[in-house]
Design an enzyme around this catalytic site. Sequence first.
Site, short mmCIF file in Angstrom:
data_model
loop_
_atom_site.label_atom_id
_atom_site.label_comp_id
_atom_site.label_asym_id
_atom_site.label_seq_id
_atom_site.Cartn_x
_atom_site.Cartn_y
_atom_site.Cartn_z
N CYS A 454 50.43 39.26 78.65
CA CYS A 454 49.81 39.02 77.34
C CYS A 454 48.31 39.26 77.41
O CYS A 454 47.68 39.57 76.39
CB CYS A 454 50.11 37.61 76.85
N HIS A 809 48.41 31.34 77.29
CA HIS A 809 48.97 32.51 76.60
C HIS A 809 47.89 33.10 75.70
O HIS A 809 47.08 32.38 75.11
CB HIS A 809 50.18 32.09 75.76
#
Length: 967
Positions: A454, A809
């Site tokens: 990510c 994240h």
Amino acid sequence: MDKILEGLVSSNHPVHVKKAIIKKVVEAAEKAVTEEQCQAMFTLTTHLILLGEDAFQKQVGFQVLEAYARYHRPEFERYFSKDFVLGLLQQGYGELHHKDPAIIDFIHSCLRLLISCPSVLEIFSVIQVEVLRMVCERPDPALCARLSTLLSDFVQCIPKDKTGGLFCQQLVRTISYFQCFANEEQELREYVNQVTRASTLLQNIWKTDPATLLPSLQEVFSIISSTELTYEPSIALACLVQHIPVQMITVLIKSLTTDHSVKDTNMTKALCRMIDWLSWPLAHNVDIWVIALLKGLAAVQKFTILIDVTLLKIELVFNRLWYPIVRQGALAVLSHMLLSFQHSPEAFHLVVPRVVPLVQSLTTDGHPNSKDFLLQFSKLMHCMMYHYSGFPDLYDHILESIKDLPKPEEDEIKLVLNQSAWTSQSNSFAPGFLRQSGKSETGKTGLVNLGNTCYMNSIIQTLFMATDFRRHVLSLNLNGSERLMKKLQLLFAFLAHTQRAAYAPKNFLEASRPPWFNAGSQQDCSEYLRFLLDRLHEEEKTIQVLQSSEPKEVSADDRNDNGPKSPDEHVPSLTPTDCDSRTLIEKTFGGKLITGIRCMHCNSISEKEEPFTDLSLAFCPPVTSLHCQGSVNGGSENPESGPVKSPASSVSIVPVMSEPPLSVPDLVNYFLAPEILDADNAYFCEKCVSLQRAERTLKMVSAPEYLILTLLRFAYDAKCHVRRKILDNVTIPALMRLPVHTHIPRPSSTSLQEDSPECTENLAKKLKPSQNDEEERIDGAVQDTSVQSVPYVLCSVVMHSGLSSESGHYYSYGRNVYDNRADCIPSCSSLAVSHEQGNTSSPSGHSDKDWLLFNDSRVTYASFQSVQNITNRFPKDTAYVLMYRKQEIPGKNVNGTGVANGMRMNAEPPLQKELLDAIIKDNKLFLQVRNIDILANSYCVVKKGQGFAVLSTKQRVSTLKNLNLKY
């Protein structure tokens, strides 16, 4: 007797007439003396019980039968013989079929009346044989229930020894055939009662003869694991689970999961059908067995089964939460599925759309247990949203619906998550068959997460949304090149034109990943961005050098005719045909700062010009607690330190601060604020030849087209010796201004380092030089300079979701900024526009749908309010990397040229043939695979009763061969 029968024809008689009829019939039965009368009376009672037209006649029959058996026991024993019973069970009675439950009721009643007679033993032996035959014929629930009641009352009729185990197995299989066609509650209750009576019989047999239990369980598993059945086994099998001793669970599950003869497809089928059992009312312990099997499969690393079953069944499990009678067991299974499936948010996101309606229903349904259940459910939702943070568009409505319920503490959430995960590994266990789908409604393409990538995906989407940069990359002539810029160009082309919902950037990941980044590990997106831009810059510089060394007199046609070419002849053209030798990275993201140090004793000034591609903005440190701010490792991830702006305690800082919350302009002001160098950090003045108190200043002298700002959100806690994330909310204005010094007089004695050997380094690595750096010094004070306020508009924000630098994240917001909106920039000299303007829902005249949320494969519409309020709604989601685009001032820009740096392009460039061919080829492949997926899935559903994605690889290949398709 005929007159008595005629009197029984109608059940519409008044009650006193019925009583009189019953009395006469009973008296006739008692007075029967002759053989003929006794035979007639037995025939009458049998006829009334078995062929009675209504309940009244059957009632009369049973009362007469009881009187007859009491007063004429020998005759009754003689007529109700084993042959008579055998005839009833095999041929029936008159028009009555032998499978009619009334026959079992009649035999049951007669056995009660004959229990003390020796002849009943012969009847027991006949029934033992016949009941085994009957269950093999798969009786319906009503007949099976009557038969179970008879055998429960007369255990002597239950088959013994070897036939006992066979009987149990056949009864289990019979239950698997049960189907409920009830439309009314009363009918459903009767069906459940019938199944319960059959299961109770099995329970009694297992208690009496434990040797029959294992064969029964083997039969259950054989049924639910079969992939060849022509019918779907009834969920009524769930009624058996509650009768299996709980202490046997561990042993049996271990035996099943370690049995190599059990194929994965069979285990998958069995687990799916056990999960279906959650729908059975009053099915105790089903959740315990399901969870035990899930844990057992995890223990032997059958992760493919767990993934397939979870994705296939989690929505069904969630739907069971609507029914109070099965709600608690369903929640236990749902919790285990979600809390163990921690490698991907896919399972949780399947049920997210169903959460709010359920919460609303639980809040208003008035059920006594709904409140406690809602608290448990809310805790589960908080745990999942905490673990899979970074999806504000999905979770915002959930948070709103449960805002009045207690929120668990972070330590409690972590404890729950750590106890339940069945694997700490990530996407390596994802199903081999990917579901094909088209683009989202936004028309934008996502990026597949290739295993903690990510950090790359968020940066790529941010660069893609830098409109001018994207257009210039796509317009470059890079045919035949294998360089990083070529791979970026190909990636941008796919993001713009692929038919896939998400593109997997495998090649670009391998080419652009820094050497010190471990594959599959979480990393810092800012560090990746800095490395990527430096690589692209150095690559283009190298190409420029190679191009400049080529003989200019050789034409392109001559090259084509001269046979083999030297490596230099394959050098692509990266730079447009203009006199500007700067690289594309310098033109797009490059700016310049001047660091000045003034000795406060002699007023001599030393200055140094340095380039930058991003600014690392530190937070103003509080008077106490955290200090020594370090690199922003975002989610990552990477504990190594990076860009630092960490004034020591001896450095006096004069920040421009505002009331909380801080804003991006506040952090920029703090970055540009002067610093006093004193005490241990005093400045060595060469003119004074001693350490002196000095003032260090920063001035921006060249503003980049795209301004990249990185917020240093991690600070070192000297007391605890750990790095902590700064979760302070930072207001992000849609529009802001930067002070740029456009004219700096340089006396002849000045030697400003514009072309120092370090000029290609990123300024973020050396924000403020120490006294040891080589600097050129200027006597006297710096003359006044012209400062222009350069307007910028926000175009992208990378968010970090997490509470530490070791994990988290990344996702990003972005929007296309195509044209100039200088008319929307207020005429003001402040660093940022007013907060009122910054908080408008449509900054710069754009609508909310200009904003997009990029979260790996998922792309959705967003709004500017979502960007600004993200930290308020989700406290661990904070802005990390921001990108602003310079706004043109009509007829003029910073350099007075009218077009800033010559960077603006008004339209998307046409794709070069090589790129176009690659995209067309991939789109054809995608459509072909999607059509194969649809065809194969339809075939499997029709032929095998299950979807293609649930099958093993071997079964998929077999299916595709049957369809004459390539796998």
